[in-house]
Design a protein around this motif. Structure first.
Motif, PDB file in Angstrom:
ATOM      1  N   THR A 139     -13.936 -25.418  -6.494  1.00  0.00           N
ATOM      2  CA  THR A 139     -13.361 -26.754  -6.698  1.00  0.00           C
ATOM      3  C   THR A 139     -13.172 -27.025  -8.184  1.00  0.00           C
ATOM      4  O   THR A 139     -12.164 -27.604  -8.590  1.00  0.00           O
ATOM      5  CB  THR A 139     -14.243 -27.873  -6.116  1.00  0.00           C
ATOM      6  OG1 THR A 139     -15.490 -27.869  -6.778  1.00  0.00           O
ATOM      7  CG2 THR A 139     -14.428 -27.714  -4.645  1.00  0.00           C
TER       8      THR A 139
ATOM      9  N   ASN B 156     -18.613 -24.251  -5.120  1.00  0.00           N
ATOM     10  CA  ASN B 156     -18.463 -25.323  -6.101  1.00  0.00           C
ATOM     11  C   ASN B 156     -17.571 -24.900  -7.252  1.00  0.00           C
ATOM     12  O   ASN B 156     -16.759 -25.678  -7.747  1.00  0.00           O
ATOM     13  CB  ASN B 156     -19.831 -25.688  -6.676  1.00  0.00           C
ATOM     14  CG  ASN B 156     -20.249 -27.049  -6.200  1.00  0.00           C
ATOM     15  OD1 ASN B 156     -19.396 -27.876  -5.894  1.00  0.00           O
ATOM     16  ND2 ASN B 156     -21.534 -27.291  -6.132  1.00  0.00           N
TER      17      ASN B 156
ATOM     18  N   ALA C  47     -19.792 -27.043   0.335  1.00  0.00           N
ATOM     19  CA  ALA C  47     -20.778 -26.534  -0.618  1.00  0.00           C
ATOM     20  C   ALA C  47     -22.069 -27.334  -0.520  1.00  0.00           C
ATOM     21  O   ALA C  47     -23.172 -26.777  -0.485  1.00  0.00           O
ATOM     22  CB  ALA C  47     -20.220 -26.595  -2.029  1.00  0.00           C
ATOM     23  N   LYS C  48     -21.931 -28.650  -0.442  1.00  0.00           N
ATOM     24  CA  LYS C  48     -23.119 -29.503  -0.412  1.00  0.00           C
ATOM     25  C   LYS C  48     -23.933 -29.240   0.843  1.00  0.00           C
ATOM     26  O   LYS C  48     -25.148 -29.136   0.809  1.00  0.00           O
ATOM     27  CB  LYS C  48     -22.678 -30.980  -0.460  1.00  0.00           C
ATOM     28  CG  LYS C  48     -23.733 -31.881  -1.064  1.00  0.00           C
ATOM     29  CD  LYS C  48     -23.274 -33.306  -1.091  1.00  0.00           C
ATOM     30  CE  LYS C  48     -22.658 -33.711  -2.409  1.00  0.00           C
ATOM     31  NZ  LYS C  48     -22.128 -35.077  -2.382  1.00  0.00           N
TER      32      LYS C  48
ATOM     33  N   SER D 185     -15.980 -29.308  -1.533  1.00  0.00           N
ATOM     34  CA  SER D 185     -17.257 -29.787  -2.079  1.00  0.00           C
ATOM     35  C   SER D 185     -18.228 -30.132  -0.962  1.00  0.00           C
ATOM     36  O   SER D 185     -19.427 -29.885  -1.078  1.00  0.00           O
ATOM     37  CB  SER D 185     -17.104 -31.035  -2.935  1.00  0.00           C
ATOM     38  OG  SER D 185     -15.950 -31.023  -3.658  1.00  0.00           O
TER      39      SER D 185
END
Lengths: 219, 226
Positions: B158, B155, B216-217, B213
């Motif tokens: 980004t 994260n 990461a999620k 992202s």
């Protein structure tokens, strides 16, 4: 260090700080509203709006404010949409902040256990009452630390507004460096101004966070 | 037929130049992220040390870095260092320095959070069964905090890519500067190029950051139970 110079130009910084503060405040309030609306769209799973909301969140979280501002301020006029500098700044901040606030609210809402909602429904609450009396009060207190962090983040982001010709703190500092070559003084005042604006908010946020933890909601 | 400004993208090597510009921002952020992870882990470990002076110092550092807008930090390094100390850094180098300083602060705080989330008895039990301090970290603590840290570090990447767009303001020729050059060069032939070029950059950033992202999620969700 030229103290006379500093004293002479303090009013410029005060003016700029006022502008930063005003736009920041308007942006924060608007993004709180946008965030809350989006969080509820996602919570109630309203069909089409839900997809739009998540597309918006991804779009705004994955692009920098600077690029958004360039598009709003330099790009859109070519399509016949002219927005003033201040308008661009506020729209940009709100576009960016809305998604961050929405995420903060969402994590707050998700932290309220499903069982509470079901019990409330079983007790005969209407859906709206469940939200108003049970979910929102708990969700808000959980999301306050994230909301405060977002506020600080948004005020920091206002520092790029000089690119859309707004005379904010960065703009004044750059001006003084360019005009008088007083780099040290200009930068010092810049740092001090941001500290004066942001330090109190940061401290209040920290205090608030600690207080909220004590509140607890019977887990 | 209406003349579409988007054709400016495909004139000459304009698109390739834009991508090159984007690569510069991404390169700055990748270098800064790599350095931040290394220094951030050290800072995070320092922040859990009991020594009050080290604690106070790291705390002041973190607060300052967090409160100052990144653009102000860029100005401090790019203009301030040159004027006060005569150190003349190029825009790119100052950007790497600033984003490393910032990333180290952010990463340090994440590492600290992960370290204190491990219950104290795990350290104690580890030592009780005869592991050395290093072995406790290597076999017990690090595997556990890694799953927590990796999504957060991704994260941070980004965020770093998004924030590096600011380097345009200290004169690094990255994607926004290239865009300005292209728009200026075609001011008369393609007057509405600004809309298309800036729109393209908007989506370029989105395309660069969105997959990261998403990863990461996903990782965060998968490792939540660990």
């Amino acid at each position: 260090m030229d103290t006379e110079f500093i004293v002479e130009y303090i009013p410029h910084y005060v003016e700029a700080a006022k502008l930063t503060f005003r736009i920041g405040l308007i942006g924060i309030v608007l993004s709180l509203i946008v965030g809350l609306v989006i969080a509820f769209i996602q919570y109630f799973k309203i069909p089409v709006l839900k997809q739009i909301a998540s597309a918006y969140i991804e779009l705004s979280r994955n692009t920098p404010l600077l690029v958004q501002l360039f598009f709003l301020y330099f790009g859109l006029p070519k399509a016949g949409i002219c927005i003033s500098s201040e308008g661009c700044a506020i729209i940009g901040l709100c576009f960016l902040g809305g998604s961050y606030m929405a995420e903060a609210f969402r994590s707050g809402i998700e932290s309220v256990e499903k069982g509470q909602e079901e019990s409330a429904l079983a007790l005969g609450f209407k859906k709206r009452q469940v939200v108003g009396y049970i979910i929102l009060p708990q969700a808000l207190s959980v999301s306050i630390p994230a909301l405060c962090a977002n506020m600080i983040f948004l005020i920091k982001e206002t520092s790029v507004f000089s690119v859309v010709a707004l005379a904010d703190l960065m703009y004044v500092a750059k001006d003084l460096i360019g005009l008088y070559y007083k780099t040290d003084e200009a930068l010092l005042m810049l740092v001090v101004s941001y500290l004066i604006i942001l330090l109190p908010i940061s401290i209040v946020a920290a205090v608030l966070e600690r207080r909220l933890r004590y509140a607890g909601f019977g887990n | 037929m209406q003349d579409l400004g988007i054709r400016v993208l495909f004139m000459g090597n304009n698109f390739a130049r834009l991508m090159e510009g984007l690569w510069i921002t991404i390169r700055i952020s990748l270098i800064a992220v790599a350095l931040s992870i290394v220094f951030g882990i050290l800072l995070g470990m320092l922040m859990t040390v009991k020594n009050p002076i080290i604690r106070a110092l790291t705390k002041v550092y973190l607060e300052f870095i967090r409160i100052m807008p990144q653009l102000v930090l860029l100005f401090l390094v790019y203009f301030g260092l040159t004027k006060s100390f005569g150190i003349n850094l190029s825009g790119e180098v100052s950007a790497v320095i600033v984003f490393t300083l910032w990333g180290t602060g952010e990463m340090g705080d994440l590492v600290r959070g992960a370290l204190i989330s491990i219950p104290k008895h795990q350290y104690e039990s580890g030592e009780a069964i005869g592991l050395s301090k290093w072995q406790v970290y290597y076999h017990i603590i690090i595997p556990q905090i890694l799953t927590r840290l990796v999504p957060l570090a991704i994260n941070l990447t980004t965020r770093m890519i998004k924030t590096t767009s600011l380097v345009a303001l200290i004169g690094v020729v990255e994607v926004l500067k290239v865009a300005q050059q292209i728009i200026e060069a075609n001011r008369y032939t393609v007057p509405d190029s600004a809309l298309w070029i800036y729109g393209t950059i908007f989506f370029l950033y989105f395309i660069a950051c969105w997959p990261i992202s998403l990863v990461a999620k996903r990782l965060e969700k998968r490792w939540k139970t660990a």
